[in-house]
Design a protein around this motif. Structure first.
Motif, short mmCIF file in Angstrom:
data_model
loop_
_atom_site.label_atom_id
_atom_site.label_comp_id
_atom_site.label_asym_id
_atom_site.label_seq_id
_atom_site.Cartn_x
_atom_site.Cartn_y
_atom_site.Cartn_z
N ASP A 117 -1.78 -9.43 6.65
CA ASP A 117 -2.71 -9.07 5.59
C ASP A 117 -2.22 -7.88 4.76
O ASP A 117 -3.03 -7.15 4.17
CB ASP A 117 -4.09 -8.75 6.17
N ASP A 150 -1.23 -5.39 2.01
CA ASP A 150 -1.68 -5.23 0.63
C ASP A 150 -0.79 -4.19 -0.04
O ASP A 150 -1.01 -2.98 0.10
CB ASP A 150 -3.14 -4.78 0.62
N ALA A 204 -2.63 -1.69 -2.45
CA ALA A 204 -3.35 -0.62 -1.77
C ALA A 204 -2.39 0.41 -1.22
O ALA A 204 -2.65 1.61 -1.28
CB ALA A 204 -4.20 -1.20 -0.64
N GLN A 205 -1.25 -0.04 -0.68
CA GLN A 205 -0.26 0.86 -0.11
C GLN A 205 0.25 1.84 -1.14
O GLN A 205 0.59 2.99 -0.83
CB GLN A 205 0.91 0.04 0.46
N ASP A 223 -4.45 5.65 -0.26
CA ASP A 223 -4.38 4.31 0.31
C ASP A 223 -5.46 4.10 1.38
O ASP A 223 -5.43 4.72 2.44
CB ASP A 223 -2.98 4.13 0.91
N SER A 230 -6.02 1.26 3.00
CA SER A 230 -5.70 0.15 3.91
C SER A 230 -5.33 0.64 5.30
O SER A 230 -4.70 1.68 5.47
CB SER A 230 -4.56 -0.69 3.34
N GLU A 231 -5.74 -0.12 6.30
CA GLU A 231 -5.40 0.15 7.69
C GLU A 231 -4.92 -1.16 8.32
O GLU A 231 -5.41 -2.24 7.95
CB GLU A 231 -6.60 0.70 8.46
N TYR A 232 -4.01 -1.05 9.27
CA TYR A 232 -3.42 -2.25 9.86
C TYR A 232 -3.38 -2.12 11.38
O TYR A 232 -3.03 -1.08 11.91
CB TYR A 232 -2.01 -2.49 9.31
N GLU A 280 -3.34 5.85 6.52
CA GLU A 280 -2.70 6.79 5.61
C GLU A 280 -3.04 8.22 5.97
O GLU A 280 -4.21 8.60 6.07
CB GLU A 280 -3.13 6.49 4.17
#
Length: 321
Positions: free
Chosen positions: A96, A98, A101-102, A107, A109-111, A123
């Motif tokens: 997923d 992105d 977003a990065q 940012d 986003s989290e993964y 981030e």
């Protein structure tokens, strides 16, 4: 300042265990020690757990996910007598992912890696105030050193690929023998005041209403004080008289050491350099206080965690001592 080391990324007192970096036997023993731990980085994001009380996730050195690291671990230091390392798994690409977003300013986003579902990569600029001083220092150190290795894989003298040594704190060129060390770029960030007002500027592309202290790189052969005066004049056309150092902050975005200073403006007529700033304004203590309370429509609150917020907050409280 008497409380200078309260700035984010400072003051944790980390034992960096520098004497172990070149001791192959001691490093091997640390790698085999069941008490040793490692933190994990992915494309500059540390692996964390928790919500508002966020912490770095410390993994044992036999965790399966570490097999995805391309390079040997970096020794960050010791905690309670046990070594702390850092691994990087930046070659992994989440399903997923992105890219937009990065690349965004903060940012969001989290993964989550399927091999370590108990943590997530987040981030650091967004979470830095939620970390303890120790976790913040470990994360900043890991990000800066891994970032240096990623951008300095080849010898600057002869161009050959260099190799990691000293537990990640040095690179040596096998072709010409040159030794290379992690780079830190000195930057001045200045609280420029004139009476009850301070000078703030904004760069193109910043969120609407976001202003901060002026800042710039120190040039070769230049003192910190001279850099403060030069940068303020170049960016805003303001002459500065007395300058004093206040506090510093390691800022691993990507590899700076911020020297926080206070400068006294000799005039107040702003003339911006549009190549450097989109705007610059004088702001009173009262206006800053309104912004901090979310009640100033012209100004966003200063970003918590950055040294600019630290300087502005202490100026408002009259604690620049």
């Amino acid at each position: 300042m008497r409380h200078a080391e309260q700035v984010t990324f400072g003051g944790s007192g980390l034992d960096r265990a520098a004497e172990l970096r070149g001791d192959i036997g001691a490093l091997a023993a640390a790698m085999q020690d069941a008490r040793s731990r490692t933190i994990l980085m992915w494309r500059g994001k540390p692996l964390v757990t928790g919500d508002d009380g966020m912490t770095l996730l410390r993994l044992p050195l036999d965790h399966p996910i570490l097999s995805e690291s391309d390079n040997p671990p970096i020794l960050l230091g010791r905690e309670e007598g046990a070594a702390v390392f850092c691994h990087d798994i930046s070659r992994w690409t989440p399903d997923d992912f992105d890219a937009e977003a990065q690349a965004s300013f903060l940012d969001p986003s989290e993964y989550v890696h399927p091999g370590c579902p108990e943590g997530r990569f987040a981030e650091m600029r967004r979470i830095m105030t939620w970390l303890t001083p120790r976790d913040a220092e470990l994360a900043a150190t890991a990000k800066a050193v891994h970032g240096w290795h990623a951008s300095h894989g080849f010898c600057s003298r002869c161009g050959a690929r260099s190799e990691m040594h000293q537990a990640g704190w040095q690179r040596i060129c096998p072709a010409c023998g040159a030794h290379h060390f992690p780079r830190t770029d000195p930057v001045v960030i200045m609280l420029i005041t004139r009476g009850n007002r301070c000078l703030m500027g904004r760069s193109p592309g910043w969120p609407e209403g976001m202003y901060s202290c002026l800042a710039g790189f120190v040039e070769p052969g230049e003192t910190i004080e001279a850099a403060v005066r030069r940068e303020t004049w170049e960016e805003a056309g303001i002459r500065v008289g007395a300058v004093r150092y206040l506090a510093s902050q390691p800022w691993a975005f990507p590899a700076s050491l911020m020297f926080g200073c206070h400068g006294e403006a000799l005039d107040d007529q702003i003339t911006i350099d549009p190549a450097e700033l989109e705007d610059a304004i004088w702001v009173t203590r009262e206006e800053l206080a309104q912004a901090a309370a979310g009640q100033n429509p012209r100004l966003m609150p200063a970003r918590k965690g950055a040294i600019a917020h630290f300087l502005l907050r202490n100026w408002m409280a009259d604690r620049l001592d």
